[in-house]
Motif scaffolding. Structure first.
Motif, PDB file in Angstrom:
ATOM      1  N   UNK A  28       0.855  -1.194   0.000  1.00  0.00           N
ATOM      2  CA  UNK A  28       0.000   0.000   0.000  1.00  0.00           C
ATOM      3  C   UNK A  28       0.887   1.239   0.000  1.00  0.00           C
ATOM      4  N   UNK A  29       0.486   2.234  -0.792  1.00  0.00           N
ATOM      5  CA  UNK A  29       1.309   3.435  -0.948  1.00  0.00           C
ATOM      6  C   UNK A  29       0.466   4.699  -0.765  1.00  0.00           C
ATOM      7  N   UNK A  30       1.071   5.672  -0.048  1.00  0.00           N
ATOM      8  CA  UNK A  30       0.487   7.026   0.075  1.00  0.00           C
ATOM      9  C   UNK A  30       1.406   7.961  -0.715  1.00  0.00           C
ATOM     10  N   UNK A  31       0.873   8.624  -1.735  1.00  0.00           N
ATOM     11  CA  UNK A  31       1.696   9.459  -2.612  1.00  0.00           C
ATOM     12  C   UNK A  31       1.023  10.802  -2.865  1.00  0.00           C
ATOM     13  N   UNK A  36       2.445  18.553 -12.560  1.00  0.00           N
ATOM     14  CA  UNK A  36       2.095  18.194 -13.938  1.00  0.00           C
ATOM     15  C   UNK A  36       1.016  17.115 -14.006  1.00  0.00           C
ATOM     16  N   UNK A  37       0.763  16.424 -12.878  1.00  0.00           N
ATOM     17  CA  UNK A  37      -0.281  15.412 -12.823  1.00  0.00           C
ATOM     18  C   UNK A  37       0.059  14.117 -13.508  1.00  0.00           C
ATOM     19  N   UNK A  38       1.247  13.963 -14.041  1.00  0.00           N
ATOM     20  CA  UNK A  38       1.620  12.752 -14.761  1.00  0.00           C
ATOM     21  C   UNK A  38       2.077  11.628 -13.845  1.00  0.00           C
ATOM     22  N   UNK A  39       2.571  11.958 -12.680  1.00  0.00           N
ATOM     23  CA  UNK A  39       3.017  10.908 -11.773  1.00  0.00           C
ATOM     24  C   UNK A  39       2.770  11.320 -10.319  1.00  0.00           C
ATOM     25  N   UNK A  40       2.795  10.327  -9.436  1.00  0.00           N
ATOM     26  CA  UNK A  40       2.501  10.534  -8.008  1.00  0.00           C
ATOM     27  C   UNK A  40       3.744  10.129  -7.221  1.00  0.00           C
ATOM     28  N   UNK A  41       4.263  11.076  -6.439  1.00  0.00           N
ATOM     29  CA  UNK A  41       5.486  10.851  -5.675  1.00  0.00           C
ATOM     30  C   UNK A  41       5.169  10.078  -4.400  1.00  0.00           C
ATOM     31  N   UNK A  42       5.797   8.897  -4.237  1.00  0.00           N
ATOM     32  CA  UNK A  42       5.548   8.049  -3.061  1.00  0.00           C
ATOM     33  C   UNK A  42       6.159   8.676  -1.813  1.00  0.00           C
ATOM     34  N   UNK A  43       5.357   8.784  -0.768  1.00  0.00           N
ATOM     35  CA  UNK A  43       5.819   9.299   0.525  1.00  0.00           C
ATOM     36  C   UNK A  43       6.058   8.165   1.514  1.00  0.00           C
ATOM     37  N   UNK A  44       5.254   7.121   1.466  1.00  0.00           N
ATOM     38  CA  UNK A  44       5.438   5.963   2.342  1.00  0.00           C
ATOM     39  C   UNK A  44       4.788   4.747   1.683  1.00  0.00           C
ATOM     40  N   UNK A  45       5.401   3.583   1.864  1.00  0.00           N
ATOM     41  CA  UNK A  45       4.898   2.320   1.305  1.00  0.00           C
ATOM     42  C   UNK A  45       5.017   1.240   2.373  1.00  0.00           C
ATOM     43  N   UNK A  46       3.996   0.388   2.474  1.00  0.00           N
ATOM     44  CA  UNK A  46       4.054  -0.662   3.482  1.00  0.00           C
ATOM     45  C   UNK A  46       2.938  -1.656   3.361  1.00  0.00           C
ATOM     46  N   UNK A  49       3.485  -6.359   7.256  1.00  0.00           N
ATOM     47  CA  UNK A  49       4.773  -6.878   7.733  1.00  0.00           C
ATOM     48  C   UNK A  49       5.839  -5.799   7.871  1.00  0.00           C
ATOM     49  N   UNK A  50       5.915  -4.845   6.961  1.00  0.00           N
ATOM     50  CA  UNK A  50       6.997  -3.847   6.986  1.00  0.00           C
ATOM     51  C   UNK A  50       6.525  -2.528   6.380  1.00  0.00           C
ATOM     52  N   UNK A  51       7.255  -1.463   6.755  1.00  0.00           N
ATOM     53  CA  UNK A  51       6.935  -0.109   6.290  1.00  0.00           C
ATOM     54  C   UNK A  51       8.200   0.524   5.749  1.00  0.00           C
ATOM     55  N   UNK A  56       9.376  11.996   3.179  1.00  0.00           N
ATOM     56  CA  UNK A  56       8.834  12.760   4.319  1.00  0.00           C
ATOM     57  C   UNK A  56       8.763  11.844   5.544  1.00  0.00           C
ATOM     58  N   UNK A  57       9.590  12.138   6.542  1.00  0.00           N
ATOM     59  CA  UNK A  57       9.652  11.304   7.742  1.00  0.00           C
ATOM     60  C   UNK A  57       8.472  11.530   8.688  1.00  0.00           C
ATOM     61  N   UNK A  58       7.644  12.525   8.409  1.00  0.00           N
ATOM     62  CA  UNK A  58       6.483  12.775   9.276  1.00  0.00           C
ATOM     63  C   UNK A  58       5.331  11.810   9.000  1.00  0.00           C
ATOM     64  N   UNK A  59       5.308  11.182   7.817  1.00  0.00           N
ATOM     65  CA  UNK A  59       4.164  10.380   7.386  1.00  0.00           C
ATOM     66  C   UNK A  59       4.231   8.974   8.004  1.00  0.00           C
ATOM     67  N   UNK A  60       3.082   8.525   8.547  1.00  0.00           N
ATOM     68  CA  UNK A  60       2.969   7.178   9.127  1.00  0.00           C
ATOM     69  C   UNK A  60       1.836   6.419   8.419  1.00  0.00           C
ATOM     70  N   UNK A  61       2.041   5.151   8.206  1.00  0.00           N
ATOM     71  CA  UNK A  61       1.032   4.294   7.570  1.00  0.00           C
ATOM     72  C   UNK A  61       0.794   3.081   8.454  1.00  0.00           C
ATOM     73  N   UNK A  62      -0.469   2.774   8.709  1.00  0.00           N
ATOM     74  CA  UNK A  62      -0.844   1.594   9.494  1.00  0.00           C
ATOM     75  C   UNK A  62      -1.807   0.751   8.665  1.00  0.00           C
ATOM     76  N   UNK A  63      -1.501  -0.533   8.501  1.00  0.00           N
ATOM     77  CA  UNK A  63      -2.309  -1.446   7.671  1.00  0.00           C
ATOM     78  C   UNK A  63      -3.034  -2.436   8.567  1.00  0.00           C
ATOM     79  N   UNK A  64      -4.354  -2.328   8.611  1.00  0.00           N
ATOM     80  CA  UNK A  64      -5.180  -3.248   9.387  1.00  0.00           C
ATOM     81  C   UNK A  64      -5.815  -4.249   8.413  1.00  0.00           C
ATOM     82  N   UNK A  65      -5.220  -5.434   8.347  1.00  0.00           N
ATOM     83  CA  UNK A  65      -5.693  -6.440   7.378  1.00  0.00           C
ATOM     84  C   UNK A  65      -7.001  -7.098   7.804  1.00  0.00           C
ATOM     85  N   UNK A  66      -7.352  -7.030   9.099  1.00  0.00           N
ATOM     86  CA  UNK A  66      -8.614  -7.628   9.557  1.00  0.00           C
ATOM     87  C   UNK A  66      -9.809  -6.858   9.000  1.00  0.00           C
TER      88      UNK A  66
END
Length: 206
Positions: A28-31, A36-46, A49-51, A56-66
């Motif tokens: 999963x990615x937050x970008x 220009x709208x042609x591409x999306x810059x990834x800020x965090x991916x996870x 199992x791993x992140x 940007x070190x301020x961004x946090x991602x939490x994945x709830x698979x349930x």
């Protein structure tokens, strides 16, 4: 596209929902979409199992698979964080990316409130200064009044005392003169009736 608005300094908390049975193990990615709208810059991916944090070190991602829910957290928002964002899921088997949510974020500045508070503080300063000046002048004025009254009191007492002593001296002098006259008259007037000794003595001398 969802539109969200936050004030500068606040914390963004947004969620993106996906299908757990299909996308549980996918990345999963937050970008952030570039200008220009042609591409999306990834800020965090996870995933569960791993992140991996990117730029940007301020961004946090939490994945709830349930529940099939991605939660994105960004504290201390800044005005330049405003823009278009996407939640994406990458399918490595087919080498495709699915966009599950689009978000437009607007961060508002808070400088207007700070300016108003500063101007209120400035207007209170002359009132406080004037109050202290009036307060310090009052004891100086009051301290002069007892000194003048004290001098007038001593001067009045001095003159009253002098007049009393003069009157007493005058009364005593008049009393002595009156007593001398009475004694003199008693000496000139002898016992019995007739002329006084003083008159006879004067005729004999003539």
């Amino acid at each position: 596209m969802s539109k969200v608005q936050y004030q500068e300094g606040r914390t963004l908390i947004e969620s993106c929902k996906y299908t757990p049975q299909r996308d549980e193990k996918r990345w999963k990615t937050w970008c952030k979409v570039q200008e220009n709208g042609r591409w999306c810059k990834s800020l965090i991916t996870g995933n569960s199992a791993s992140i991996w944090q990117h730029s940007d070190q301020r961004v946090f991602l939490q994945d709830n698979t349930d529940f099939g829910l991605i939660t994105i957290t960004i504290p201390h928002l800044m005005v330049n964080d405003s823009g278009n964002y996407r939640c994406e899921i990458y399918d490595s088997d087919q080498n495709t990316t699915d966009v599950i949510r689009r978000i437009y974020l607007k961060v508002s500045p808070v400088t207007t409130w700070k300016t108003t508070k500063h101007s209120q503080t400035t207007t209170e300063t002359p009132l406080t200064t004037k109050h202290f000046q009036i307060t310090t002048e009052i004891p100086l004025t009051n301290s002069v009044i007892p000194l003048n009254i004290s001098r007038l009191s001593h001067s009045s007492l001095f003159w009253n005392s002098s007049i009393i002593h003069a009157l007493e001296g005058l009364i005593v002098t008049k009393g002595l003169v009156f007593t001398a006259l009475v004694v003199l008259l008693n000496r000139c007037r002898g016992p019995g009736k007739g002329r006084s000794h003083c008159e006879l003595s004067q005729k004999q001398n003539d």
